[in-house]
Design a protein around this motif. Structure first.
Motif, PDB file in Angstrom:
ATOM      1  N   TYR A   3       0.834  -1.204   0.000  1.00 55.59           N
ATOM      2  CA  TYR A   3       0.000   0.000   0.000  1.00 55.59           C
ATOM      3  C   TYR A   3       0.867   1.252   0.000  1.00 55.59           C
ATOM      4  O   TYR A   3       0.560   2.227  -0.698  1.00 55.59           O
ATOM      5  CB  TYR A   3      -0.942  -0.047   1.209  1.00 55.59           C
ATOM      6  CG  TYR A   3      -1.859   1.141   1.275  1.00 55.59           C
ATOM      7  CD1 TYR A   3      -2.929   1.261   0.387  1.00 55.59           C
ATOM      8  CD2 TYR A   3      -1.659   2.142   2.211  1.00 55.59           C
ATOM      9  CE1 TYR A   3      -3.764   2.357   0.438  1.00 55.59           C
ATOM     10  CE2 TYR A   3      -2.493   3.235   2.275  1.00 55.59           C
ATOM     11  CZ  TYR A   3      -3.552   3.359   1.390  1.00 55.59           C
ATOM     12  OH  TYR A   3      -4.378   4.437   1.444  1.00 55.59           O
ATOM     13  N   THR A   4       1.952   1.288   0.743  1.00 56.97           N
ATOM     14  CA  THR A   4       2.828   2.473   0.805  1.00 56.97           C
ATOM     15  C   THR A   4       3.512   2.711  -0.541  1.00 56.97           C
ATOM     16  O   THR A   4       3.682   3.870  -0.948  1.00 56.97           O
ATOM     17  CB  THR A   4       3.880   2.301   1.917  1.00 56.97           C
ATOM     18  OG1 THR A   4       4.613   1.099   1.694  1.00 56.97           O
ATOM     19  CG2 THR A   4       3.238   2.282   3.272  1.00 56.97           C
ATOM     20  N   ASP A   5       3.878   1.661  -1.234  1.00 55.65           N
ATOM     21  CA  ASP A   5       4.485   1.829  -2.556  1.00 55.65           C
ATOM     22  C   ASP A   5       3.473   2.417  -3.544  1.00 55.65           C
ATOM     23  O   ASP A   5       3.801   3.288  -4.352  1.00 55.65           O
ATOM     24  CB  ASP A   5       4.997   0.497  -3.091  1.00 55.65           C
ATOM     25  CG  ASP A   5       6.178  -0.046  -2.296  1.00 55.65           C
ATOM     26  OD1 ASP A   5       6.871   0.780  -1.663  1.00 55.65           O
ATOM     27  OD2 ASP A   5       6.406  -1.265  -2.329  1.00 55.65           O
ATOM     28  N   LEU A   6       2.230   1.950  -3.470  1.00 55.57           N
ATOM     29  CA  LEU A   6       1.181   2.458  -4.345  1.00 55.57           C
ATOM     30  C   LEU A   6       0.913   3.934  -4.076  1.00 55.57           C
ATOM     31  O   LEU A   6       0.777   4.741  -5.000  1.00 55.57           O
ATOM     32  CB  LEU A   6      -0.101   1.642  -4.164  1.00 55.57           C
ATOM     33  CG  LEU A   6      -1.291   2.082  -5.019  1.00 55.57           C
ATOM     34  CD1 LEU A   6      -0.993   1.903  -6.504  1.00 55.57           C
ATOM     35  CD2 LEU A   6      -2.540   1.332  -4.610  1.00 55.57           C
ATOM     36  N   VAL A   7       0.877   4.322  -2.820  1.00 54.97           N
ATOM     37  CA  VAL A   7       0.645   5.722  -2.450  1.00 54.97           C
ATOM     38  C   VAL A   7       1.808   6.579  -2.938  1.00 54.97           C
ATOM     39  O   VAL A   7       1.616   7.686  -3.464  1.00 54.97           O
ATOM     40  CB  VAL A   7       0.437   5.857  -0.920  1.00 54.97           C
ATOM     41  CG1 VAL A   7       0.439   7.313  -0.505  1.00 54.97           C
ATOM     42  CG2 VAL A   7      -0.854   5.197  -0.507  1.00 54.97           C
ATOM     43  N   ALA A   8       3.023   6.105  -2.795  1.00 55.32           N
ATOM     44  CA  ALA A   8       4.188   6.859  -3.249  1.00 55.32           C
ATOM     45  C   ALA A   8       4.156   7.040  -4.763  1.00 55.32           C
ATOM     46  O   ALA A   8       4.442   8.138  -5.279  1.00 55.32           O
ATOM     47  CB  ALA A   8       5.460   6.142  -2.827  1.00 55.32           C
ATOM     48  N   ILE A   9       3.796   6.008  -5.504  1.00 55.41           N
ATOM     49  CA  ILE A   9       3.713   6.105  -6.968  1.00 55.41           C
ATOM     50  C   ILE A   9       2.610   7.069  -7.380  1.00 55.41           C
ATOM     51  O   ILE A   9       2.790   7.911  -8.272  1.00 55.41           O
ATOM     52  CB  ILE A   9       3.497   4.710  -7.576  1.00 55.41           C
ATOM     53  CG1 ILE A   9       4.753   3.859  -7.390  1.00 55.41           C
ATOM     54  CG2 ILE A   9       3.122   4.810  -9.048  1.00 55.41           C
ATOM     55  CD1 ILE A   9       4.568   2.411  -7.789  1.00 55.41           C
ATOM     56  N   LEU A  10       1.459   7.008  -6.714  1.00 51.69           N
ATOM     57  CA  LEU A  10       0.351   7.910  -7.041  1.00 51.69           C
ATOM     58  C   LEU A  10       0.699   9.362  -6.717  1.00 51.69           C
ATOM     59  O   LEU A  10       0.365  10.280  -7.479  1.00 51.69           O
ATOM     60  CB  LEU A  10      -0.915   7.478  -6.311  1.00 51.69           C
ATOM     61  CG  LEU A  10      -1.579   6.204  -6.825  1.00 51.69           C
ATOM     62  CD1 LEU A  10      -2.774   5.837  -5.944  1.00 51.69           C
ATOM     63  CD2 LEU A  10      -2.014   6.391  -8.254  1.00 51.69           C
ATOM     64  N   LEU A  11       1.355   9.609  -5.593  1.00 53.30           N
ATOM     65  CA  LEU A  11       1.753  10.974  -5.243  1.00 53.30           C
ATOM     66  C   LEU A  11       2.792  11.513  -6.230  1.00 53.30           C
ATOM     67  O   LEU A  11       2.752  12.686  -6.615  1.00 53.30           O
ATOM     68  CB  LEU A  11       2.294  11.024  -3.821  1.00 53.30           C
ATOM     69  CG  LEU A  11       1.245  10.941  -2.706  1.00 53.30           C
ATOM     70  CD1 LEU A  11       1.923  10.897  -1.343  1.00 53.30           C
ATOM     71  CD2 LEU A  11       0.302  12.132  -2.785  1.00 53.30           C
ATOM     72  N   THR A  12       3.714  10.663  -6.642  1.00 51.53           N
ATOM     73  CA  THR A  12       4.714  11.089  -7.630  1.00 51.53           C
ATOM     74  C   THR A  12       4.048  11.419  -8.964  1.00 51.53           C
ATOM     75  O   THR A  12       4.355  12.439  -9.589  1.00 51.53           O
ATOM     76  CB  THR A  12       5.767   9.985  -7.818  1.00 51.53           C
ATOM     77  OG1 THR A  12       6.360   9.657  -6.561  1.00 51.53           O
ATOM     78  CG2 THR A  12       6.844  10.408  -8.790  1.00 51.53           C
ATOM     79  N   ALA A  13       3.130  10.571  -9.384  1.00 51.44           N
ATOM     80  CA  ALA A  13       2.417  10.817 -10.643  1.00 51.44           C
ATOM     81  C   ALA A  13       1.585  12.089 -10.564  1.00 51.44           C
ATOM     82  O   ALA A  13       1.563  12.902 -11.503  1.00 51.44           O
ATOM     83  CB  ALA A  13       1.539   9.622 -10.982  1.00 51.44           C
ATOM     84  N   THR A  14       0.923  12.286  -9.434  1.00 47.58           N
ATOM     85  CA  THR A  14       0.098  13.476  -9.251  1.00 47.58           C
ATOM     86  C   THR A  14       0.962  14.741  -9.264  1.00 47.58           C
ATOM     87  O   THR A  14       0.612  15.737  -9.915  1.00 47.58           O
ATOM     88  CB  THR A  14      -0.690  13.391  -7.929  1.00 47.58           C
ATOM     89  OG1 THR A  14      -1.454  12.184  -7.917  1.00 47.58           O
ATOM     90  CG2 THR A  14      -1.606  14.581  -7.760  1.00 47.58           C
TER      91      THR A  14
END
Length: 113
Positions: A3-14
């Motif tokens: 879950y933390t990796d997914l959040v980090a990827i989404l924040l980077t993309a955003t």
């Protein structure tokens, strides 16, 4: 993938998308400002030309110039009056053919027929 990796990827993309959008908006703002400045300059030029062609504004400018020149001439010593006096004395004291022919005028030689 956690879950933390997914959040980090989404924040980077955003943040990447927001940065690209911000750069795009900045470029549009600079382009829009230059277009606005150009349109404003053209409109003010057209407006001023129209005002200058109309009689009332032109007469007001003429009156302002006449008042300024008259006030400068009324002074005992002003740069404009001194320059005018110098030019008149040069014209009166020099030969007219020398003034127009390009030769340097000699202020000591009076005009003779």
């Amino acid at each position: 993938m956690s879950y933390t990796d997914l959040v980090a990827i989404l924040l980077t993309a955003t943040s990447t998308i927001i940065t690209i959008l911000g750069v795009f908006v900045a470029v549009l703002a600079i382009w829009g400002y230059s277009q606005f400045e150009k349109m404003t300059r053209e409109a003010s030029t057209r407006h001023l030309e129209k005002l200058l062609q109309s009689g009332k504004f032109r007469d007001e400018i003429d009156q302002t110039i006449l008042k300024h020149v008259s006030s400068e001439l009324a002074k005992e010593s002003s740069p404009f009056r001194d320059l005018l006096r110098q030019q008149i004395e040069t014209m009166m004291l020099t030969d007219a053919s020398r003034r127009q022919g390009g030769e340097p005028a000699n202020a000591e030689t009076p005009f003779r027929d």
